[in-house]
Design a protein around this motif. Structure first.
Motif, PDB file in Angstrom:
ATOM      1  N   GLY A 187       5.563   7.873   2.697  1.00 21.32           N
ATOM      2  CA  GLY A 187       4.342   7.979   3.718  1.00 21.32           C
ATOM      3  C   GLY A 187       4.076   6.719   4.271  1.00 21.32           C
ATOM      4  O   GLY A 187       4.787   5.478   3.840  1.00 21.32           O
ATOM      5  N   PRO A 188       3.358   6.528   5.286  1.00 21.99           N
ATOM      6  CA  PRO A 188       3.515   5.242   6.169  1.00 21.99           C
ATOM      7  C   PRO A 188       2.584   4.288   5.374  1.00 21.99           C
ATOM      8  O   PRO A 188       1.264   4.533   5.202  1.00 21.99           O
ATOM      9  CB  PRO A 188       2.763   5.650   7.760  1.00 21.99           C
ATOM     10  CG  PRO A 188       2.143   6.984   7.250  1.00 21.99           C
ATOM     11  CD  PRO A 188       2.796   7.579   6.128  1.00 21.99           C
ATOM     12  N   SER A 189       3.207   2.966   4.852  1.00 19.27           N
ATOM     13  CA  SER A 189       2.447   2.315   3.967  1.00 19.27           C
ATOM     14  C   SER A 189       1.174   1.555   4.795  1.00 19.27           C
ATOM     15  O   SER A 189       0.137   0.955   4.246  1.00 19.27           O
ATOM     16  CB  SER A 189       3.531   1.153   3.273  1.00 19.27           C
ATOM     17  OG  SER A 189       3.994   0.414   4.375  1.00 19.27           O
TER      18      SER A 189
ATOM     19  N   ILE B 256       0.888  -1.187  -0.085  1.00 21.66           N
ATOM     20  CA  ILE B 256       0.079  -0.132   0.020  1.00 21.66           C
ATOM     21  C   ILE B 256       0.946   1.164  -0.192  1.00 21.66           C
ATOM     22  O   ILE B 256       1.907   1.297   0.898  1.00 21.66           O
ATOM     23  CB  ILE B 256      -0.819   0.026   1.223  1.00 21.66           C
ATOM     24  CG1 ILE B 256      -2.085  -1.085   1.006  1.00 21.66           C
ATOM     25  CG2 ILE B 256      -1.612   1.279   1.484  1.00 21.66           C
ATOM     26  CD1 ILE B 256      -2.816  -1.150   2.094  1.00 21.66           C
TER      27      ILE B 256
ATOM     28  N   GLY C   3       1.361   4.617   1.157  1.00 22.50           N
ATOM     29  CA  GLY C   3       0.999   5.669   2.254  1.00 22.50           C
ATOM     30  C   GLY C   3       1.202   7.142   1.640  1.00 22.50           C
ATOM     31  O   GLY C   3       1.704   7.407   0.707  1.00 22.50           O
ATOM     32  N   PRO C   4       0.380   8.145   2.344  1.00 19.12           N
ATOM     33  CA  PRO C   4       0.313   9.357   1.684  1.00 19.12           C
ATOM     34  C   PRO C   4       1.569  10.223   1.810  1.00 19.12           C
ATOM     35  O   PRO C   4       2.259  10.296   3.192  1.00 19.12           O
ATOM     36  CB  PRO C   4      -0.700  10.111   2.545  1.00 19.12           C
ATOM     37  CG  PRO C   4      -0.921   9.170   3.865  1.00 19.12           C
ATOM     38  CD  PRO C   4      -0.386   7.801   3.416  1.00 19.12           C
TER      39      PRO C   4
ATOM     40  N   TYR D 260      -0.837   2.674   7.248  1.00 20.71           N
ATOM     41  CA  TYR D 260      -1.917   3.699   7.757  1.00 20.71           C
ATOM     42  C   TYR D 260      -2.961   3.046   7.973  1.00 20.71           C
ATOM     43  O   TYR D 260      -3.963   3.521   8.785  1.00 20.71           O
ATOM     44  CB  TYR D 260      -1.683   5.107   7.170  1.00 20.71           C
ATOM     45  CG  TYR D 260      -2.730   5.263   5.866  1.00 20.71           C
ATOM     46  CD1 TYR D 260      -2.411   4.830   4.549  1.00 20.71           C
ATOM     47  CD2 TYR D 260      -3.859   5.786   5.884  1.00 20.71           C
ATOM     48  CE1 TYR D 260      -3.049   4.589   3.345  1.00 20.71           C
ATOM     49  CE2 TYR D 260      -4.573   5.673   4.527  1.00 20.71           C
ATOM     50  CZ  TYR D 260      -4.260   5.342   3.450  1.00 20.71           C
ATOM     51  OH  TYR D 260      -4.868   5.294   2.388  1.00 20.71           O
TER      52      TYR D 260
ATOM     53  N   GLU E 135       6.296   3.581  10.785  1.00 22.20           N
ATOM     54  CA  GLU E 135       5.684   2.299  10.321  1.00 22.20           C
ATOM     55  C   GLU E 135       5.683   1.320  11.476  1.00 22.20           C
ATOM     56  O   GLU E 135       4.618   0.550  11.693  1.00 22.20           O
ATOM     57  CB  GLU E 135       6.002   1.828   8.897  1.00 22.20           C
ATOM     58  CG  GLU E 135       5.881   2.588   8.023  1.00 22.20           C
ATOM     59  CD  GLU E 135       6.156   1.956   6.605  1.00 22.20           C
ATOM     60  OE1 GLU E 135       6.739   1.060   6.654  1.00 22.20           O
ATOM     61  OE2 GLU E 135       5.624   2.467   5.418  1.00 22.20           O
TER      62      GLU E 135
END
Lengths: 337, 337
Positions: free
Chosen positions: B258-260, A256, A258-259, B262, B230
């Motif tokens: 970004g945190p994958s 995924i 993340g932003p 989240y 993370e």
């Protein structure tokens, strides 16, 4: 009862991306006879939900993953055929986790009674089911919208999103929807009364989004993730609330995204917050009552997308969900009262 | 006054990664004479902060970027040499945005008076300056820790992190720090009284982190981002608060990761929230008073890392910050009262 054949869709193997034919395994087995305090339910409607994809990953989330060779998990609505519980009688309409199968043998305590339906049955899997509960509590409790504020909704023509936007309108907000395609955008504005809609498949959509939110965004209700979330993070008003409901753009990805611009949470003094609708279980009657009233008054346009078919059609119907073909809450009807 | 030479560090070009020699430009110009309501300040201490990196990017955040050929922005503490304002007299100690230079000519309204110092001067750029305000309001107002809860802090041996952990201890929390290297970890536990510390440079650190948080994490105060964030997202207790203060692991990256994971915000009913310390400006005196008392009582160990040198040493001192060589709040002392 044990003579009744029960068609089922079971999980054959875990998909790495989007589920396909090899993911599923169709069987017909005898329906299990209900034991003490159990009920045999004949399934009428199976709810087709984005969360299904997450149940296929080998990771415990708020529920355990579906096991290999287990019946695929699905919420559903059915009619009681045989009851070994004083709570239910033959002919009662019930909802619960019924599975992708024609008959479910379930403990009575895991079923909810529909009672005398006041709206079409499929709506009890939609606006009056988990879909509606998710929209109602996610928007009002996590998002905390105030009159005059701007509420942005992704997957806005979808089951949850279309309810979120309409509830926000009833609460006096300016409502902007993000959806894929001109038809869905027109539906949001012309039929549902959104103030604006932005087509994320169109060229220059992030600019259009910015223009549609001149006072920036106070609440973003997100079911999509990915670049849609990133675009919304750039538009946060001070103190913005990002309600993280889902991330359908990412469910079929190995990793995924993340932003990358979550630092905007600092600049805009904003928060991203997740929730699980089950936490509001005690308040479902309040939401069901309110939503029923709004639908009956015509203040909420409720759209259910019912595909008539059989248990074996489940894989094809699930694909509609991920390709965005559905208009409103998707369910597979496999029987009638 | 115009005869006084003023050494300055100016921005030569925007770095794409970590700033190096080519980023900066050293000049000596005459100090500008103060105009009406302006003050000429002789700078004593320049504050070296992670935020400096973000000011170099061509993006407006809570402040505009430093312009090419402009004096590098820095908070500082100095002594008034000449005052054209009734608010200040020669010899007064002041703090404000003084810049990386020996003299600052500043409007009186942009300066804060230190008054009669009760602690060493450098502490007014640290525990009693932005560093302390950030720790105090970020932890207590955004993090909302309750007695008995677990507070996790990244960059825990750093200026902000070490204060966050000690304030959390005073508030009755279990405190776990993440830092780089065994020395820093020993310092957190042995000197600062943290309950546990985890070395993120050691093999198997995410397992060690999980073991150090048996009741999971209620508040995570993050200055690091990336894989540290993370790892913390995997450990959130229900209703966890992720206080996003900074992301020093990412400041030198072209694209922030970004945190994958989240999506854990959903599972754990958690939130990530950013803040800007300036919003608490009206309450700084409360925090300064409380922190001064805790330091004087010995309940907070306050460590300032002062490098003695000249304006031209700034690039080298800034490098210490990004390589993690500093122990506590870093400042460059370029003069004495």
């Amino acid at each position: 009862v044990s003579e009744v054949q029960n068609p089922q869709i079971r999980l054959a193997c875990r998909p790495s991306g989007e589920p396909d034919e090899s993911t599923w395994h169709y069987v017909e087995v005898p329906a299990a006879a209900p034991g003490p305090d159990q009920v045999l339910v004949r399934n009428l409607y199976l709810s087709i939900d984005p969360a299904m994809r997450s149940w296929l990953n080998p990771v415990k989330t708020y529920v355990p993953p579906v096991g290999i060779d287990e019946v695929m998990r699905a919420l559903g609505l059915g009619v009681v055929e045989t009851s070994n519980s004083p709570k239910f009688a033959k002919g009662d309409l019930v909802s619960g986790v019924l599975g992708v199968q024609a008959y479910a043998t379930v403990g009575a305590k895991h079923l909810e009674s529909i009672g005398e339906p006041r709206l079409p049955l499929q709506t009890y899997l939609g606006a009056l089911g988990m879909t509606g509960m998710t929209a109602y509590f996610g928007l009002l409790e996590v998002g905390q919208p105030k009159p005059g504020q701007t509420v942005l909704v992704s997957a806005a023509a979808g089951a949850v999103g279309s309810l979120v936007g309409q509830i926000a309108k009833i609460r006096g907000c300016r409502v902007v929807g993000i959806a894929g395609g001109a038809d869905k955008c027109a539906y949001l504005v012309d039929t549902l009364g959104f103030d604006a809609a932005v087509d994320y498949k169109a060229e220059g959509w992030t600019k259009a989004l910015k223009d549609a939110c001149p006072d920036r965004v106070d609440v973003f209700f997100d079911n999509v993730g990915g670049e849609v979330l990133e675009a919304a993070l750039l538009l946060g008003a001070r103190g913005a609330r990002y309600v993280i409901c889902g991330m359908i753009s990412q469910y079929n990805s190995a990793r995924i995204a993340g932003p990358s611009n979550y630092a905007t949470l600092i600049l805009n003094r904003s928060r991203m917050e997740g929730f699980v609708v089950f936490d509001y279980h005690a308040r479902y009657p309040e939401a069901v009552g309110q939503l029923t009233q709004w639908i009956q008054e015509g203040r909420i346009q409720n759209r259910d997308h019912v595909v008539a078919g059989q248990v074996r059609d489940f894989p094809a119907v699930l694909k509609k969900l991920f390709s965005g073909e559905n208009h409103g809450k998707l369910s597979l009807q496999i029987g009638s009262v």
